[in-house]
Design a protein around this motif. Structure first.
Motif, short mmCIF file in Angstrom:
data_model
loop_
_atom_site.label_atom_id
_atom_site.label_comp_id
_atom_site.label_asym_id
_atom_site.label_seq_id
_atom_site.Cartn_x
_atom_site.Cartn_y
_atom_site.Cartn_z
N ILE A 135 1.97 -10.52 4.69
CA ILE A 135 1.46 -9.53 5.67
C ILE A 135 2.29 -8.25 5.62
CG2 ILE A 135 1.34 -9.03 8.14
CD1 ILE A 135 -1.01 -10.61 7.33
N ARG A 136 3.62 -8.41 5.54
CA ARG A 136 4.49 -7.23 5.50
C ARG A 136 4.27 -6.45 4.21
NH1 ARG A 136 8.02 -10.85 8.07
NH2 ARG A 136 8.93 -11.53 6.11
N ARG A 137 4.08 -7.16 3.09
CA ARG A 137 3.83 -6.46 1.82
C ARG A 137 2.51 -5.70 1.86
NH1 ARG A 137 5.36 -11.43 -2.32
NH2 ARG A 137 7.53 -11.68 -1.67
N MET A 138 1.48 -6.33 2.43
CA MET A 138 0.20 -5.65 2.55
C MET A 138 0.32 -4.41 3.45
SD MET A 138 -2.87 -8.48 2.66
CE MET A 138 -2.13 -9.63 3.83
N ASP A 139 1.09 -4.54 4.52
CA ASP A 139 1.27 -3.42 5.45
C ASP A 139 1.96 -2.25 4.75
OD1 ASP A 139 1.24 -2.57 8.43
OD2 ASP A 139 3.29 -2.16 7.79
N LEU A 140 2.99 -2.57 3.99
CA LEU A 140 3.73 -1.53 3.27
C LEU A 140 2.83 -0.85 2.23
CD1 LEU A 140 6.37 -0.08 2.63
CD2 LEU A 140 6.98 -1.93 1.10
N GLU A 141 2.07 -1.65 1.48
CA GLU A 141 1.18 -1.09 0.45
C GLU A 141 0.09 -0.23 1.08
OE1 GLU A 141 -0.52 -0.20 -3.19
OE2 GLU A 141 1.45 -1.02 -2.70
N ALA A 142 -0.48 -0.69 2.20
CA ALA A 142 -1.55 0.07 2.86
C ALA A 142 -1.06 1.42 3.36
CB ALA A 142 -2.13 -0.75 4.02
N ARG A 143 0.16 1.44 3.91
CA ARG A 143 0.70 2.69 4.47
C ARG A 143 1.08 3.69 3.38
NH1 ARG A 143 1.44 2.17 9.86
NH2 ARG A 143 1.48 0.05 10.69
N SER A 144 1.23 3.24 2.13
CA SER A 144 1.58 4.16 1.04
C SER A 144 0.34 4.79 0.41
CB SER A 144 2.37 3.41 -0.04
OG SER A 144 1.57 2.45 -0.68
N LEU A 145 -0.86 4.38 0.84
CA LEU A 145 -2.10 4.89 0.26
C LEU A 145 -2.59 6.13 1.00
CD1 LEU A 145 -3.97 1.49 -0.25
CD2 LEU A 145 -2.85 2.86 -2.00
N PRO A 146 -3.54 6.88 0.40
CA PRO A 146 -4.11 8.05 1.09
C PRO A 146 -4.80 7.65 2.39
CG PRO A 146 -4.66 8.08 -1.26
CD PRO A 146 -4.02 6.75 -0.99
N PRO A 147 -4.91 8.57 3.35
CA PRO A 147 -5.48 8.25 4.67
C PRO A 147 -6.89 7.67 4.60
CG PRO A 147 -4.38 10.38 4.73
CD PRO A 147 -4.39 9.95 3.30
N THR A 148 -7.70 8.10 3.62
CA THR A 148 -9.08 7.61 3.53
C THR A 148 -9.12 6.11 3.26
OG1 THR A 148 -9.05 8.24 1.19
CG2 THR A 148 -9.99 9.81 2.76
N GLN A 149 -8.15 5.59 2.52
CA GLN A 149 -8.09 4.16 2.23
C GLN A 149 -7.24 3.41 3.26
OE1 GLN A 149 -7.03 3.27 -1.85
NE2 GLN A 149 -7.90 5.19 -2.58
N LYS A 150 -6.22 4.08 3.78
CA LYS A 150 -5.25 3.41 4.65
C LYS A 150 -5.90 2.89 5.93
CE LYS A 150 -2.09 6.04 6.50
NZ LYS A 150 -0.87 6.84 6.62
N ALA A 151 -6.79 3.68 6.55
CA ALA A 151 -7.37 3.29 7.84
C ALA A 151 -8.13 1.97 7.73
CB ALA A 151 -8.29 4.40 8.35
N ALA A 152 -8.96 1.82 6.70
CA ALA A 152 -9.76 0.60 6.54
C ALA A 152 -8.86 -0.61 6.29
CB ALA A 152 -10.75 0.77 5.40
N LEU A 153 -7.82 -0.44 5.47
CA LEU A 153 -6.94 -1.56 5.14
C LEU A 153 -6.11 -1.99 6.35
CD1 LEU A 153 -5.73 -0.61 1.54
CD2 LEU A 153 -7.56 -2.16 2.22
N LEU A 154 -5.66 -1.02 7.15
CA LEU A 154 -4.87 -1.38 8.34
C LEU A 154 -5.73 -2.12 9.36
CD1 LEU A 154 -2.65 1.80 8.86
CD2 LEU A 154 -1.97 -0.43 7.98
#
Length: 220
Positions: free
Chosen positions: A52-71
């Motif tokens: 979960i922590r790894r996914m959170d870190l990876e999601a926050r490093s992505l552009p905003p258009t992708q980050k919102a859906a992943l979070l």
């Protein structure tokens, strides 16, 4: 979509399904077999926390258009994991209560008239067990806080990396503009030099014409 995030997500979904099956079956177990299964479940929960922590870190490093859906998807996984933790904790509490009852019943069967010292030793052992459990919980809480701090630092580093990349792109743009300006100035300099030669030639021709006219007039 991030391939790294997808990989972590597949691992988490497989692990979560496996933990759910184990958690369902553990209630029917007893004794050492149940303790062993609970140990496996707790180890699996730690691994799920890490994913979960790894996914959170990876999601926050992505552009905003992708980050919102992943979070948003990650919040559902966190809720699912919390439910699993509650189920495992409930099973562990039930097992601990059963073990304590068995211990007390065994003590009563072996000693129909327990002495004051025996009761004191039993209470002391129970107290030590509770203290050990509290120390383990405190150590685990400290470890989780340390891991959260590490995740926060990695997120800051990722943000700083994005800032540096943006600055680098800006510098490349400035270099390109300077190169264009240099080429324009060189072209203007060449034109000025050519115009000087043309003007000099015209002036020379005019002077020659004037001298020729004067010479013709004097000869007459």
């Amino acid at each position: 979509m991030s391939e790294v995030f997808d990989g972590y997500e597949r691992q988490y979904c497989e692990l979560s399904a496996n933990l759910s099956r184990k958690c369902t079956s553990v209630s029917a177990l007893h004794g050492e077999e149940k303790k062993h299964k609970l140990t496996e479940l707790k180890s699996g929960l730690d691994e799920a926390d890490s994913l979960i922590r790894r996914m959170d870190l990876e999601a926050r490093s992505l552009p905003p258009t992708q980050k919102a859906a992943l979070l948003a998807k990650l919040r559902e996984y966190k809720s699912d994991l919390n439910n699993l933790k509650r189920d495992v904790k409930k099973s562990a509490s039930t097992d601990a209560a059963s073990a304590r009852d068995d211990l007390l019943e065994s003590g009563m069967a072996n000693h129909a008239n327990p002495t004051h010292d025996q009761r004191g030793r039993l209470l002391m052992s129970t107290e030590r067990l509770n203290q050990s459990g509290e120390r383990i919980k405190e150590s685990k809480r400290t470890l989780l806080e340390t891991e959260e701090l590490g995740v926060s630092i990695l997120q800051d580093l990722a943000s700083q990396r994005q800032t540096l990349l943006h600055a680098q792109n800006t510098l490349h743009g400035v270099d390109d503009n300077i190169g264009k300006s240099r080429r324009i100035l060189n072209s203007m300099s060449r034109r000025m030099s050519r115009n000087k030669w043309i003007m000099g030639s015209i002036i020379g021709v005019l002077i020659l014409a004037i001298v020729l006219v004067i010479y013709v007039k004097l000869m007459r």
